[in-house]
Design an enzyme around this catalytic site. Structure first.
Site, PDB file in Angstrom:
ATOM      1  N   SER A 165       0.792  -1.239   0.000  1.00  0.00           N
ATOM      2  CA  SER A 165       0.000   0.000   0.000  1.00  0.00           C
ATOM      3  C   SER A 165       0.818   1.281   0.000  1.00  0.00           C
ATOM      4  CB  SER A 165      -0.945   0.016   1.196  1.00  0.00           C
ATOM      5  OG  SER A 165      -2.051  -0.798   0.900  1.00  0.00           O
TER       6      SER A 165
ATOM      7  N   LYS B 298       0.413   3.496  -2.884  1.00  0.00           N
ATOM      8  CA  LYS B 298      -0.737   4.404  -3.003  1.00  0.00           C
ATOM      9  C   LYS B 298      -0.332   5.875  -2.928  1.00  0.00           C
ATOM     10  CE  LYS B 298      -3.754   0.786  -1.193  1.00  0.00           C
ATOM     11  NZ  LYS B 298      -4.383   0.169  -0.028  1.00  0.00           N
TER      12      LYS B 298
ATOM     13  N   TYR C 226      -3.625  -2.487 -10.207  1.00  0.00           N
ATOM     14  CA  TYR C 226      -3.498  -2.316  -8.745  1.00  0.00           C
ATOM     15  C   TYR C 226      -2.631  -3.430  -8.128  1.00  0.00           C
ATOM     16  CZ  TYR C 226      -4.782  -2.274  -3.810  1.00  0.00           C
ATOM     17  OH  TYR C 226      -4.735  -2.283  -2.436  1.00  0.00           O
TER      18      TYR C 226
ATOM     19  N   TYR D  74      -4.505   3.373   8.116  1.00  0.00           N
ATOM     20  CA  TYR D  74      -5.852   2.793   8.246  1.00  0.00           C
ATOM     21  C   TYR D  74      -6.482   3.199   9.577  1.00  0.00           C
ATOM     22  CZ  TYR D  74      -3.586   0.101   4.612  1.00  0.00           C
ATOM     23  OH  TYR D  74      -2.894  -0.256   3.514  1.00  0.00           O
TER      24      TYR D  74
ATOM     25  N   VAL E  11       1.202  -3.749   3.782  1.00  0.00           N
ATOM     26  CA  VAL E  11       1.183  -5.063   4.436  1.00  0.00           C
ATOM     27  C   VAL E  11       2.424  -5.906   4.126  1.00  0.00           C
ATOM     28  CG1 VAL E  11      -1.333  -5.201   4.710  1.00  0.00           C
ATOM     29  CG2 VAL E  11      -0.254  -6.172   2.659  1.00  0.00           C
TER      30      VAL E  11
END
Ligand code: GLU
Length: 318
Positions: free
Chosen positions: A74, A77, A201, A253, A271
């Site tokens: 992630s 991103k 993705y 998160y 992760v």
């Protein structure tokens, strides 16, 4: 008031932090769990630990496994958000919000009652919208090339590659991401074919890079949008500031508040066990240790950043 800190001491500080992480592992302390919902990630040694700092003035400090590539996940991103804003501009904000979600990274619940508009670009749903914007606007084919090349240039390392084994593993087990993308497609918030968005993705998440590469690649955010080594403007100063605001509020998160409380830096976790953190005007930090908290953030990585920010007096709240 934080104690004055000489940046020349950073190398020694990183080694001390890495040694303490090793001692914690040996004692069975500060352990988390390696991500196993992506089978290719489950095989990683949980005792890996790397940390790197790249300073705005060009100095770089590394400790332990800082040169070993790991799965970006992630953290990608942040790069795709930067790229999408450059490609489509602020129009992106009509499709994705800027609020912390307070929900797990791959949650579907909020998306249903908020009519397919994800809370922010750093949860999976928001990142899928961002990737969709890139898929539609990229001038190259396949669009993943635009993302991978952007990251390679930022890291000044043309050898950075996509780990196809991880990408295939993500695809094979990507039920929740497929559900998110299909739900948003039903709400009209995914424009390209769902399969193209998902493939792009999964590939962006599967980029493998080291802490040294990652801290170098994020340097533009530490320097008001300009890569200090090439002199190239990557994003406007205002966008760089806004991306960091989103990293601070949404980068971990449903543990973003806790990370801001403990570390006090804009940062993004993945992760794969990586975390990239920005000290505005001063440096970019990357840490990697694969064992995760229940919220999907590196346990040893967070402890390391907590120690570094305290010792170097570099929380943005200092
Ligand atoms: N590829 C992962 C997923 O979509 C990224 C999650 C993360 O790093 O937090 O599930």
């Amino acid at each position: 008031m934080a104690q004055p800190f000489d940046d020349a001491e950073l190398g020694a500080l990183l080694h001390r932090i890495a040694d303490e992480a090793r001692q914690d592992f040996a004692k069975g302390q500060n352990l988390g769990k390696v991500a196993d919902y992506i089978p290719a990630l489950a095989a990683i040694d949980p005792n890996k630990f790397g940390i790197a700092v790249t300073m705005v003035d060009g100095r770089q400090f590394c400790a332990r496994d800082a040169l070993e590539p790991f799965s970006l996940q992630s953290i990608s991103k942040v790069f795709t958000l930067t790229l999408a804003l450059e490609l489509v501009g602020d129009e992106l904000w009509s499709r994705v919000g800027r609020e912390p979600s307070g929900t797990p990274f791959n949650s579907l619940v909020q998306l249903e009652y908020e009519k397919g508009i994800p809370r922010n670009p750093l949860i999976n749903a928001g990142a899928l919208v961002v990737t969709d914007a890139i898929v539609a606007a990229a001038a190259v084919s396949p669009p993943i090339k635009a993302i991978a090349d952007f990251i390679r240039v930022r890291a000044a390392n043309p050898t950075i590659r996509i780990d196809d084994v991880v990408a295939q593993s993500e695809k094979a087990w990507g039920y929740r991401n497929a559900a998110l993308a299909n739900l948003m497609k039903a709400f009209g918030n995914i424009k390209s074919p769902v399969a193209d968005v998902l493939d792009t993705y999964f590939a962006q998440c599967s980029i493998a890079m080291s802490c040294a590469d990652l801290s170098r690649a994020m340097l533009y955010l530490a320097n008001a949008g300009i890569d200090p080594q090439s002199g190239q403007r990557v994003v406007s100063e205002q966008r760089a500031r806004r991306i960091k605001a989103i990293m601070l509020t949404c980068g971990h998160y449903d543990a973003s508040g806790d990370f801001a409380f403990r570390v006090g830096l804009p940062a993004k976790s993945g992760v794969g066990g990586g975390i990239a953190a920005i000290v505005p005007g001063r440096m970019s930090i990357a840490v990697w240790s694969p064992a995760l908290s229940a919220q999907g953030n590196s346990v040893a990585g967070t402890i390391a950043l907590e120690k570094l920010a305290a010792a170097a007096g570099c929380s943005i709240f200092d």
